[in-house]
Design a protein around this motif. Structure first.
Motif, PDB file in Angstrom:
ATOM      1  N   MET A   1       0.850  -1.197   0.000  1.00 11.34           N
ATOM      2  CA  MET A   1       0.000   0.000   0.000  1.00 11.34           C
ATOM      3  C   MET A   1       0.881   1.240   0.000  1.00 11.34           C
ATOM      4  N   ASN A   2       0.551   2.200  -0.839  1.00  4.86           N
ATOM      5  CA  ASN A   2       1.336   3.428  -0.880  1.00  4.86           C
ATOM      6  C   ASN A   2       0.700   4.442   0.060  1.00  4.86           C
ATOM      7  N   GLY A   3       1.155   4.438   1.299  1.00  6.15           N
ATOM      8  CA  GLY A   3       0.476   5.220   2.323  1.00  6.15           C
ATOM      9  C   GLY A   3       1.053   6.600   2.532  1.00  6.15           C
ATOM     10  N   GLU A   4       1.704   7.156   1.510  1.00  6.84           N
ATOM     11  CA  GLU A   4       2.364   8.450   1.697  1.00  6.84           C
ATOM     12  C   GLU A   4       1.376   9.571   1.950  1.00  6.84           C
ATOM     13  N   ARG A   5       0.202   9.445   1.398  1.00  8.31           N
ATOM     14  CA  ARG A   5      -0.781  10.514   1.500  1.00  8.31           C
ATOM     15  C   ARG A   5      -2.055   9.962   2.087  1.00  8.31           C
ATOM     16  N   LYS A   6      -2.826  10.823   2.665  1.00 12.58           N
ATOM     17  CA  LYS A   6      -4.157  10.404   3.135  1.00 12.58           C
ATOM     18  C   LYS A   6      -5.114  10.377   1.961  1.00 12.58           C
ATOM     19  N   ALA A   7      -5.961   9.366   1.945  1.00 15.72           N
ATOM     20  CA  ALA A   7      -6.979   9.327   0.876  1.00 15.72           C
ATOM     21  C   ALA A   7      -8.000  10.426   1.112  1.00 15.72           C
ATOM     22  N   LYS A   8      -8.536  10.938   0.004  1.00 17.85           N
ATOM     23  CA  LYS A   8      -9.634  11.901   0.110  1.00 17.85           C
ATOM     24  C   LYS A   8     -10.935  11.169  -0.217  1.00 17.85           C
ATOM     25  N   PRO A   9     -11.981  11.484   0.528  1.00 12.76           N
ATOM     26  CA  PRO A   9     -13.223  10.708   0.340  1.00 12.76           C
ATOM     27  C   PRO A   9     -13.860  10.946  -1.026  1.00 12.76           C
ATOM     28  N   MET A  10     -14.700   9.982  -1.404  1.00 17.50           N
ATOM     29  CA  MET A  10     -15.476  10.099  -2.640  1.00 17.50           C
ATOM     30  C   MET A  10     -16.954  10.201  -2.278  1.00 17.50           C
ATOM     31  N   GLY A  11     -17.735  10.717  -3.205  1.00 16.96           N
ATOM     32  CA  GLY A  11     -19.185  10.729  -3.024  1.00 16.96           C
ATOM     33  C   GLY A  11     -19.739   9.311  -3.060  1.00 16.96           C
ATOM     34  N   PRO A  12     -21.007   9.160  -2.686  1.00 13.31           N
ATOM     35  CA  PRO A  12     -21.611   7.819  -2.628  1.00 13.31           C
ATOM     36  C   PRO A  12     -21.956   7.263  -4.020  1.00 13.31           C
ATOM     37  N   ILE A  13     -21.632   5.993  -4.239  1.00 15.35           N
ATOM     38  CA  ILE A  13     -22.040   5.339  -5.491  1.00 15.35           C
ATOM     39  C   ILE A  13     -23.567   5.185  -5.449  1.00 15.35           C
TER      40      ILE A  13
ATOM     41  N   LYS B   1       1.926   5.925 -13.405  1.00 12.02           N
ATOM     42  CA  LYS B   1       3.268   6.444 -13.113  1.00 12.02           C
ATOM     43  C   LYS B   1       3.359   6.921 -11.673  1.00 12.02           C
ATOM     44  N   GLN B   2       4.588   7.041 -11.237  1.00 14.18           N
ATOM     45  CA  GLN B   2       4.850   7.553  -9.891  1.00 14.18           C
ATOM     46  C   GLN B   2       5.419   8.957 -10.019  1.00 14.18           C
ATOM     47  N   SER B   3       5.018   9.837  -9.119  1.00 16.91           N
ATOM     48  CA  SER B   3       5.644  11.159  -9.062  1.00 16.91           C
ATOM     49  C   SER B   3       5.721  11.579  -7.608  1.00 16.91           C
ATOM     50  N   HIS B   4       6.951  11.798  -7.143  1.00 20.69           N
ATOM     51  CA  HIS B   4       7.177  12.199  -5.741  1.00 20.69           C
ATOM     52  C   HIS B   4       6.430  11.275  -4.783  1.00 20.69           C
ATOM     53  N   GLY B   5       6.494   9.998  -5.079  1.00 17.64           N
ATOM     54  CA  GLY B   5       5.922   9.005  -4.171  1.00 17.64           C
ATOM     55  C   GLY B   5       4.416   8.838  -4.307  1.00 17.64           C
ATOM     56  N   GLU B   6       3.799   9.526  -5.239  1.00 16.42           N
ATOM     57  CA  GLU B   6       2.353   9.372  -5.412  1.00 16.42           C
ATOM     58  C   GLU B   6       2.062   8.699  -6.752  1.00 16.42           C
ATOM     59  N   THR B   7       0.944   7.954  -6.795  1.00 16.00           N
ATOM     60  CA  THR B   7       0.609   7.168  -7.981  1.00 16.00           C
ATOM     61  C   THR B   7      -0.428   7.896  -8.821  1.00 16.00           C
TER      62      THR B   7
END
Ligand SMILES: Cc1ncc(COP(=O)(O)O)c(C=O)c1O
Length: 418
Positions: free
Chosen positions: A1-13, A312-318
């Protein structure tokens, strides 16, 4: 898991979407990959008319019987979808000469079409009057031009007045009334304009009062509807004539973002029934009432499918780069009608329902940083070739995005069940 950043929430499906045993998203009971194959390629909008039909039936059951449902075709004017809608609703609301042609081609009767929108050109007024469509007049000047054109054509024009009310729809994403506005005639000047229309011998069709869009709070919607009906009563009393139709606007929204909840339409219907019982016009037996809705009817029935072409990866983010973008789905990129960018609900269509484990940016194929369809979203691990599904794509997707920007191909569109 690439845990460098916190996930941002999504709206409801939205409700109504599921996967088959291989975790492939089903739309209208068909596999997303099969739909792409049928359409020929991605990016692809798929609209499921069964969901639209169910939505309309649900709304009709909640609303008082006096209220007809009109469809504002700006939300989605795909020809096959319009043909389906023509059999489902009591009228179409259009906003341009182009939409006039689409509405007529879909088979909607001219006398069930109304044309609102500021800045109507003479050729649009002429086409609408010739066709027998109702013009929702946005100004005194437009009224004068319409009357002149009709006289030259030797036609009795169908004219309604769009009112700029002194209130707006609280909590709405887009406020269309209250104060100085480009839309409609200020309420205190409406009776004089209606008298002019009647004196000119035109066929006065009534009032159009549209106070806002994308509201989720039933109490605010109900309050606006009560004020709208009271205003219609007041205008009618000042004119001394009864409007054949009062279009009370719409504004029912859909949940796009984290924390959004669906409109309680049962509550809206109950309160509207109460307001109608207090409306003088509703007691006269001749005035008809309609609501004018776009996104509420079609947004949740659409899915935009776009394929991952690079990771691709950039500064540790996918970053997962897709073959679609804001040129088809401007609203999902946060650049249409929102102040703060938030994530629409999205999924990897071929891992639908699989555990989410990776934080990824879903970037569109346009060379602008605005073209982000998902910002730090938590999804199952994705690979090149996977399909990204963006929900809430049935409204203001293809019809409201800068499709010509950068010369990429238009999105394909499939209408299921029509
Ligand atoms: C006059 C009018 N009618 C209908 C609509 C459709 O609104 P919605 O799609 O939010 O129902 C709009 C949206 O701005 C509008 O301006």
């Amino acid at each position: 898991m690439n845990g460098e950043r916190k996930a941002k929430p999504m709206g409801p499906i939205p409700a109504g979407y599921a996967a088959d045993a291989s975790a492939m998203l089903l739309i209208g009971g068909e596999r997303a990959d099969a739909l792409v194959e049928r359409a020929g390629d991605t990016p692809l909008f798929v609209y499921d008319t069964a969901l639209i039909g169910a939505r309309i039936a649900h709304l009709r059951a909640a609303l008082p019987a006096e209220i007809d449902i009109h469809y504002a075709i700006k939300a989605n004017s795909h020809p096959a979808l319009l043909r389906y809608m023509a059999g489902q609703v009591g009228g179409f609301d259009i906003a341009s000469g182009g939409e006039l042609a689409l509405a007529m081609a879909a088979g909607m009767a001219a006398d069930a079409i109304s044309f609102a929108g500021p800045g109507k050109r003479d050729d649009e007024l002429t086409a609408a009057i010739r066709a027998g469509v109702t013009l929702n007049l946005e100004s005194e000047g437009e009224a004068a031009r319409a009357l002149n054109i009709a006289e030259k054509l030797g036609v009795r024009p169908r004219l309604a007045v769009r009112v700029n009310p002194d209130f707006d729809l609280k909590g709405s994403g887009m406020r269309m009334g209250g104060g100085a506005k480009a839309f409609g005639v200020d309420a205190d000047r409406v009776p004089a304009l209606i008298r002019r229309i009647l004196d000119a011998g035109a066929d006065w069709q009534g009032l159009h009062i549209f106070a806002g869009s994308q509201a989720l709070d039933a109490a605010s919607i109900a309050e606006t509807q009560a004020a709208t009906l009271a205003l219609a009563d007041d205008i009618s009393a000042h004119v001394g004539a009864v409007p054949p139709l009062v279009n009370i606007g719409g504004g029912l929204g859909v949940p796009y973002f984290p924390g959004d909840v669906p409109v309680d339409v049962a509550h809206v219907g109950q309160e509207l029934g109460r307001s109608l019982s207090q409306s003088a016009l509703a007691q006269n037996g001749t005035t008809r009432f309609a609501m004018e809705l776009g996104r509420y009817l079609v947004a949740e029935a659409g899915v935009y499918l776009t394929r991952i072409v690079d990771i691709k990866q950039s500064h540790g983010e996918t970053f997962a780069m897709v073959d679609g973008g804001l040129h088809h789905q401007l609203a999902a990129s946060g650049n249409f009608g929102t102040v703060v960018r938030r994530n629409y609900p999205l999924a990897i269509a071929n891992h639908f329902g699989a555990p989410a484990s990776h934080i990824v940016h879903i970037a569109g194929c346009l060379c602008t940083p605005l073209d982000k369809l998902g910002d730090a979203v938590l999804l199952p691990e994705a690979s090149v070739g996977d399909l990204v599904a963006i929900f809430l794509a049935g409204a203001y997707g293809a019809s409201a995005s800068p499709a010509a920007f950068l010369g990429h191909p238009a999105a394909r569109e499939l209408v299921l069940g029509a």
